[in-house]
Design a protein around this motif. Structure first.
Motif, mmCIF file in Angstrom:
data_model
loop_
_atom_site.group_PDB
_atom_site.id
_atom_site.type_symbol
_atom_site.label_atom_id
_atom_site.label_comp_id
_atom_site.label_asym_id
_atom_site.label_seq_id
_atom_site.Cartn_x
_atom_site.Cartn_y
_atom_site.Cartn_z
ATOM 1 N N VAL A 9 0.833 -1.207 0.000
ATOM 2 C CA VAL A 9 0.000 0.000 0.000
ATOM 3 C C VAL A 9 0.868 1.257 0.000
ATOM 4 N N GLN A 10 1.979 1.215 0.695
ATOM 5 C CA GLN A 10 2.861 2.385 0.767
ATOM 6 C C GLN A 10 3.535 2.684 -0.568
ATOM 7 N N LYS A 11 3.560 1.697 -1.451
ATOM 8 C CA LYS A 11 4.176 1.889 -2.760
ATOM 9 C C LYS A 11 3.195 2.453 -3.789
ATOM 10 N N LEU A 12 1.930 2.517 -3.425
ATOM 11 C CA LEU A 12 0.911 3.038 -4.340
ATOM 12 C C LEU A 12 1.033 4.550 -4.467
ATOM 13 N N ASP A 13 0.601 5.068 -5.621
ATOM 14 C CA ASP A 13 0.524 6.523 -5.754
ATOM 15 C C ASP A 13 -0.692 7.026 -4.978
ATOM 16 N N LYS A 14 -0.905 8.326 -4.975
ATOM 17 C CA LYS A 14 -1.982 8.907 -4.170
ATOM 18 C C LYS A 14 -3.351 8.344 -4.561
ATOM 19 N N ALA A 15 -3.604 8.227 -5.847
ATOM 20 C CA ALA A 15 -4.890 7.678 -6.299
ATOM 21 C C ALA A 15 -5.068 6.245 -5.813
ATOM 22 N N GLY A 16 -3.995 5.455 -5.881
ATOM 23 C CA GLY A 16 -4.059 4.077 -5.428
ATOM 24 C C GLY A 16 -4.298 3.970 -3.932
ATOM 25 N N GLN A 17 -3.702 4.872 -3.159
ATOM 26 C CA GLN A 17 -3.895 4.852 -1.719
ATOM 27 C C GLN A 17 -5.325 5.226 -1.339
ATOM 28 N N VAL A 18 -5.883 6.198 -2.049
ATOM 29 C CA VAL A 18 -7.286 6.558 -1.804
ATOM 30 C C VAL A 18 -8.195 5.384 -2.160
ATOM 31 N N GLU A 19 -7.893 4.719 -3.275
ATOM 32 C CA GLU A 19 -8.694 3.557 -3.680
ATOM 33 C C GLU A 19 -8.604 2.454 -2.625
ATOM 34 N N MET A 20 -7.416 2.254 -2.080
ATOM 35 C CA MET A 20 -7.252 1.241 -1.043
ATOM 36 C C MET A 20 -8.044 1.601 0.209
ATOM 37 N N ARG A 21 -8.085 2.898 0.525
ATOM 38 C CA ARG A 21 -8.871 3.358 1.672
ATOM 39 C C ARG A 21 -10.365 3.079 1.457
ATOM 40 N N LEU A 22 -10.829 3.307 0.231
ATOM 41 C CA LEU A 22 -12.238 3.020 -0.090
ATOM 42 C C LEU A 22 -12.547 1.531 0.055
ATOM 43 N N VAL A 23 -11.638 0.694 -0.421
ATOM 44 C CA VAL A 23 -11.833 -0.753 -0.312
ATOM 45 C C VAL A 23 -11.839 -1.182 1.155
ATOM 46 N N ALA A 24 -10.909 -0.642 1.935
ATOM 47 C CA ALA A 24 -10.830 -0.996 3.351
ATOM 48 C C ALA A 24 -12.102 -0.575 4.094
ATOM 49 N N ALA A 25 -12.614 0.614 3.778
ATOM 50 C CA ALA A 25 -13.856 1.068 4.404
ATOM 51 C C ALA A 25 -15.015 0.155 4.016
ATOM 52 N N GLY A 26 -15.023 -0.258 2.753
ATOM 53 C CA GLY A 26 -16.064 -1.195 2.318
ATOM 54 C C GLY A 26 -15.970 -2.516 3.047
ATOM 55 N N ALA A 27 -14.763 -2.982 3.287
ATOM 56 C CA ALA A 27 -14.571 -4.237 4.024
ATOM 57 C C ALA A 27 -15.066 -4.093 5.459
ATOM 58 N N ARG A 28 -14.802 -2.944 6.069
ATOM 59 C CA ARG A 28 -15.311 -2.698 7.426
ATOM 60 C C ARG A 28 -16.842 -2.762 7.442
ATOM 61 N N ARG A 29 -17.461 -2.172 6.451
ATOM 62 C CA ARG A 29 -18.929 -2.204 6.387
ATOM 63 C C ARG A 29 -19.434 -3.628 6.154
ATOM 64 N N ASP A 30 -18.713 -4.383 5.337
ATOM 65 C CA ASP A 30 -19.094 -5.784 5.117
ATOM 66 C C ASP A 30 -19.132 -6.552 6.432
ATOM 67 N N MET A 31 -18.227 -6.182 7.347
ATOM 68 C CA MET A 31 -18.141 -6.865 8.637
ATOM 69 C C MET A 31 -19.034 -6.232 9.698
ATOM 70 N N GLY A 32 -19.863 -5.262 9.279
ATOM 71 C CA GLY A 32 -20.783 -4.622 10.216
ATOM 72 C C GLY A 32 -20.138 -3.572 11.090
ATOM 73 N N GLN A 33 -18.950 -3.124 10.733
ATOM 74 C CA GLN A 33 -18.215 -2.145 11.539
ATOM 75 C C GLN A 33 -18.355 -0.753 10.923
ATOM 76 N N ILE A 34 -19.562 -0.199 10.991
ATOM 77 C CA ILE A 34 -19.858 1.037 10.289
ATOM 78 C C ILE A 34 -19.068 2.216 10.844
#
Length: 271
Positions: free
Chosen positions: A105-130
């Motif tokens: 993740v640290q090797k990603l550019d800014k756009a990639g890091q934001v995308e990773m943040r979106l995916v991680a937030a989605g994973a949290r929601r999948d687990m019911g951790q709103i």
């Protein structure tokens, strides 16, 4: 890897069709990607295109396999966020969260890091951790006033998470901020905001016309039928009266003719 000219042209044509159709007709794009894959499976760009086509058609296991193959060929990390999202699609949000903490993740550019943040937030929601999802989205990129290609999607995800947590006033504010950044209308933030504000859109052109499937007042229809029947009955009675009047006129005309004849006869006899 280099390809013979003719083969390279065939592969290129198929990849162009994948890129052209992936948004409007993902199934057709997927079909073209399979052709390219049969022609040149050892080309990283082909494996990547096949991965995105599979991803667009929700074939997540297949997409993940193609992305992994492309990454092995190139050694790059650009596909890391979408690979994590494939894990979510396969019902494995825990793996997506684990990938969010990897050194890649640290090797990603800014756009990639934001995308990773979106995916991680989605994973949290999948687990019911709103609430954890909301915290995950809070970042310098979210707070920034500058508009970047990812800004609208990041703000939208944050607004949607707030709404899911019952924080309606904050969600309304962030849907409004999403609209400010979403110049191309890539999100439905305006509709979501209107829904929160209780705004309903009415088609002024068709408001006086019954649309297919529009409920109809059965009593009103019945009254209308009665009115029509009464009009028909009245017309029939009027026609009957006209017939009677017509017959009387014919009879009167006949009497007048007989009277004239008798007068002529009497005058002749007297003569």
């Amino acid at each position: 890897m280099s390809l013979p000219k003719t083969l390279a042209e065939d592969v290129a044509r198929n990849l162009v069709m994948v890129a052209k159709l992936i948004d409007e007709d993902p199934e057709q794009a997927y079909a073209y990607s399979r052709i390219a894959l049969r022609l040149a499976s050892r080309v990283a760009a082909v494996r990547e295109a096949a991965g995105f086509a599979a991803y667009a058609t929700q074939k997540y296991a297949e997409a993940l396999a193609e992305f992994r193959a492309a990454r092995r060929m190139t050694g790059g990390v650009d596909l890391w966020p979408v690979m994590a999202d494939c894990e979510r699609g396969l019902g494995r949000p825990e793996r997506a969260m684990a990938m969010a903490g990897e050194p890649e993740v640290q090797k990603l550019d800014k756009a990639g890091q934001v995308e990773m943040r979106l995916v991680a937030a989605g994973a949290r929601r999948d687990m019911g951790q709103i609430e954890a999802a909301i915290v995950t989205l809070q970042s310098p990129e979210l707070a920034s006033n500058s508009v970047q290609p990812w800004t609208a999607r990041l703000r939208y995800a944050y607004a949607d998470a707030l709404l899911s947590a019952g924080r309606e006033d904050e969600a309304r504010e962030w849907f409004g901020k999403t609209i400010e950044a979403d110049k191309d209308g890539a999100t439905d933030a305006s509709d979501r905001l209107a829904e929160l504000d209780g705004v309903e859109f009415v088609d002024a052109m068709g408001e006086d016309e019954d649309e297919p499937g529009t409920p109809v007042d059965a009593d009103a229809e019945a009254d209308a039928d009665v009115d029509v029947d009464d009009d028909i009955e009245a017309d029939d009675e009027a026609d009957a009266d006209d017939d009677i009047i017509g017959e009387g006129e014919v009879a009167a005309e006949a009497d007048d003719k007989n009277s004239d004849k008798n007068s002529d006869k009497n005058s002749h006899d007297k003569g």
